[in-house]
Design a protein around this motif. Structure first.
Motif, PDB file in Angstrom:
ATOM      1  N   GLY A  95      16.136  11.593 146.119  1.00  0.00           N
ATOM      2  CA  GLY A  95      16.943  12.804 146.299  1.00  0.00           C
ATOM      3  C   GLY A  95      16.713  13.842 145.218  1.00  0.00           C
ATOM      4  O   GLY A  95      17.596  14.671 144.975  1.00  0.00           O
ATOM      5  N   LEU A  96      15.582  13.784 144.536  1.00  0.00           N
ATOM      6  CA  LEU A  96      15.300  14.762 143.476  1.00  0.00           C
ATOM      7  C   LEU A  96      13.805  14.905 143.280  1.00  0.00           C
ATOM      8  O   LEU A  96      13.041  14.003 143.619  1.00  0.00           O
ATOM      9  CB  LEU A  96      15.940  14.337 142.152  1.00  0.00           C
ATOM     10  N   GLN A  97      13.459  16.070 142.752  1.00  0.00           N
ATOM     11  CA  GLN A  97      12.059  16.269 142.329  1.00  0.00           C
ATOM     12  C   GLN A  97      12.056  16.645 140.849  1.00  0.00           C
ATOM     13  O   GLN A  97      11.892  15.792 139.999  1.00  0.00           O
ATOM     14  CB  GLN A  97      11.374  17.314 143.206  1.00  0.00           C
ATOM     15  N   CYS A  98      12.322  17.915 140.511  1.00  0.00           N
ATOM     16  CA  CYS A  98      12.334  18.252 139.073  1.00  0.00           C
ATOM     17  C   CYS A  98      13.579  17.701 138.389  1.00  0.00           C
ATOM     18  O   CYS A  98      13.594  17.472 137.192  1.00  0.00           O
ATOM     19  CB  CYS A  98      12.246  19.758 138.872  1.00  0.00           C
ATOM     20  N   GLY A  99      14.647  17.489 139.147  1.00  0.00           N
ATOM     21  CA  GLY A  99      15.857  16.885 138.595  1.00  0.00           C
ATOM     22  C   GLY A  99      16.855  17.853 137.992  1.00  0.00           C
ATOM     23  O   GLY A  99      17.922  17.439 137.543  1.00  0.00           O
ATOM     24  N   PHE A 100      16.526  19.138 137.984  1.00  0.00           N
ATOM     25  CA  PHE A 100      17.419  20.074 137.299  1.00  0.00           C
ATOM     26  C   PHE A 100      18.788  20.163 137.984  1.00  0.00           C
ATOM     27  O   PHE A 100      19.826  20.211 137.331  1.00  0.00           O
ATOM     28  CB  PHE A 100      16.790  21.474 137.222  1.00  0.00           C
ATOM     29  N   CYS A 101      18.770  20.177 139.308  1.00  0.00           N
ATOM     30  CA  CYS A 101      20.040  20.301 140.036  1.00  0.00           C
ATOM     31  C   CYS A 101      20.790  18.976 140.123  1.00  0.00           C
ATOM     32  O   CYS A 101      21.950  18.932 140.535  1.00  0.00           O
ATOM     33  CB  CYS A 101      19.785  20.807 141.456  1.00  0.00           C
ATOM     34  N   THR A 102      20.104  17.866 139.808  1.00  0.00           N
ATOM     35  CA  THR A 102      20.596  16.535 140.182  1.00  0.00           C
ATOM     36  C   THR A 102      21.939  16.143 139.550  1.00  0.00           C
ATOM     37  O   THR A 102      22.813  15.618 140.262  1.00  0.00           O
ATOM     38  CB  THR A 102      19.517  15.476 139.858  1.00  0.00           C
ATOM     39  N   LEU A 132      22.720  24.399 144.560  1.00  0.00           N
ATOM     40  CA  LEU A 132      21.405  24.849 145.011  1.00  0.00           C
ATOM     41  C   LEU A 132      20.299  23.962 144.440  1.00  0.00           C
ATOM     42  O   LEU A 132      20.357  23.542 143.289  1.00  0.00           O
ATOM     43  CB  LEU A 132      21.164  26.296 144.571  1.00  0.00           C
ATOM     44  N   CYS A 133      19.305  23.683 145.291  1.00  0.00           N
ATOM     45  CA  CYS A 133      18.116  22.945 144.865  1.00  0.00           C
ATOM     46  C   CYS A 133      16.896  23.730 145.309  1.00  0.00           C
ATOM     47  O   CYS A 133      16.774  24.076 146.480  1.00  0.00           O
ATOM     48  CB  CYS A 133      18.104  21.549 145.500  1.00  0.00           C
ATOM     49  N   ARG A 134      15.999  23.990 144.369  1.00  0.00           N
ATOM     50  CA  ARG A 134      14.839  24.814 144.733  1.00  0.00           C
ATOM     51  C   ARG A 134      13.628  23.936 145.060  1.00  0.00           C
ATOM     52  O   ARG A 134      12.562  24.463 145.353  1.00  0.00           O
ATOM     53  CB  ARG A 134      14.507  25.778 143.609  1.00  0.00           C
ATOM     54  N   CYS A 135      13.777  22.611 144.970  1.00  0.00           N
ATOM     55  CA  CYS A 135      12.602  21.744 145.154  1.00  0.00           C
ATOM     56  C   CYS A 135      12.593  20.954 146.451  1.00  0.00           C
ATOM     57  O   CYS A 135      11.558  20.857 147.099  1.00  0.00           O
ATOM     58  CB  CYS A 135      12.537  20.716 144.020  1.00  0.00           C
ATOM     59  N   THR A 136      13.697  20.329 146.804  1.00  0.00           N
ATOM     60  CA  THR A 136      13.628  19.206 147.743  1.00  0.00           C
ATOM     61  C   THR A 136      13.738  19.594 149.210  1.00  0.00           C
ATOM     62  O   THR A 136      13.403  18.796 150.075  1.00  0.00           O
ATOM     63  CB  THR A 136      14.773  18.222 147.474  1.00  0.00           C
ATOM     64  N   GLY A 137      14.272  20.753 149.524  1.00  0.00           N
ATOM     65  CA  GLY A 137      14.555  21.054 150.928  1.00  0.00           C
ATOM     66  C   GLY A 137      15.787  20.337 151.429  1.00  0.00           C
ATOM     67  O   GLY A 137      16.065  20.361 152.630  1.00  0.00           O
TER      68      GLY A 137
END
Ligand code: FES
Ligand code: FES
Length: 182
Positions: A95-102, A132-137
């Motif tokens: 459920g994450l890519q860069c992890g900033f929003c996580t 908001l998440c800019r990575c995962t869709g």
């Protein structure tokens, strides 16, 4: 001005400027940097923490307003070296890519599924609108929240800190009282 805020069951007293945001208190005054700041204007949700049992964007609250409050941050979710079930679900479902929003996403998700463990996909997407998440869709985030809800049902009351447990009991009593008086 002096404020006293309990964060992850530890009380912190600090002298702060009246304009100090709770997010800055958490990161700069007590050094818990898991709470991220993405916008500082209440749009992204990266700074979400729990304040007295509710998910709150900590950049929207002054430290002075949180004086006397009980705050839980992402660092306070794990127990005895074990990740919180929602944290586990995010790792297992990618459920994450860069992890900033996580961190903010997880703090919001915990409160969403506590309020309704059987949310539909639509309700989860609606509940996460402020994060908001800019990575995962978002697709895997939704799957992670669904998985987290199942894990939490199996784990309850693991997820509650002592103070949150007391707050949730008070909520249950209040709801019972409201039902009784309506
Ligand atoms: Fe608080 Fe973006 S940093 S909502
Ligand atoms: Fe990068 Fe959400 S995982 S912003």
């Amino acid at each position: 001005m002096k404020v006293s805020i309990t964060v992850n069951e530890t009380s912190y007293e600090r002298d702060v400027e009246p304009r100090t945001l709770l997010s800055d208190f958490i990161r700069d005054e007590i050094g818990l940097t898991g709470t991220n700041i993405g916008c500082d204007t209440s749009q992204c949700g990266a700074c979400t923490v729990h304040v007295n049992g509710s998910a709150v964007k900590s950049c929207t609250v002054l430290a002075a307003q949180a004086d006397g409050s009980e705050v839980t941050t992402i660092e306070g979710l794990a127990r005895n070296g074990e990740l919180h079930p929602m944290q586990l679900a995010f790792t297992e479902k990618h459920g994450l890519q860069c992890g900033f929003c996580t961190p903010g996403m997880i703090m919001t998700a915990v409160k969403l599924v506590e309020s309704n463990p059987e949310m539909t996909e639509y309700e989860i997407r609606h509940g996460l609108e402020g994060n908001l998440c800019r990575c995962t869709g978002y697709h895997n985030i939704v799957k992670a929240v669904q998985e987290g809800a199942e894990k939490l049902e199996a784990h309850s009351p693991f997820e509650l800190t002592r103070s949150e447990h007391q707050i949730s009991l008070r909520d249950a009593e209040r709801k019972a009282w409201q039902r009784g008086s309506s």
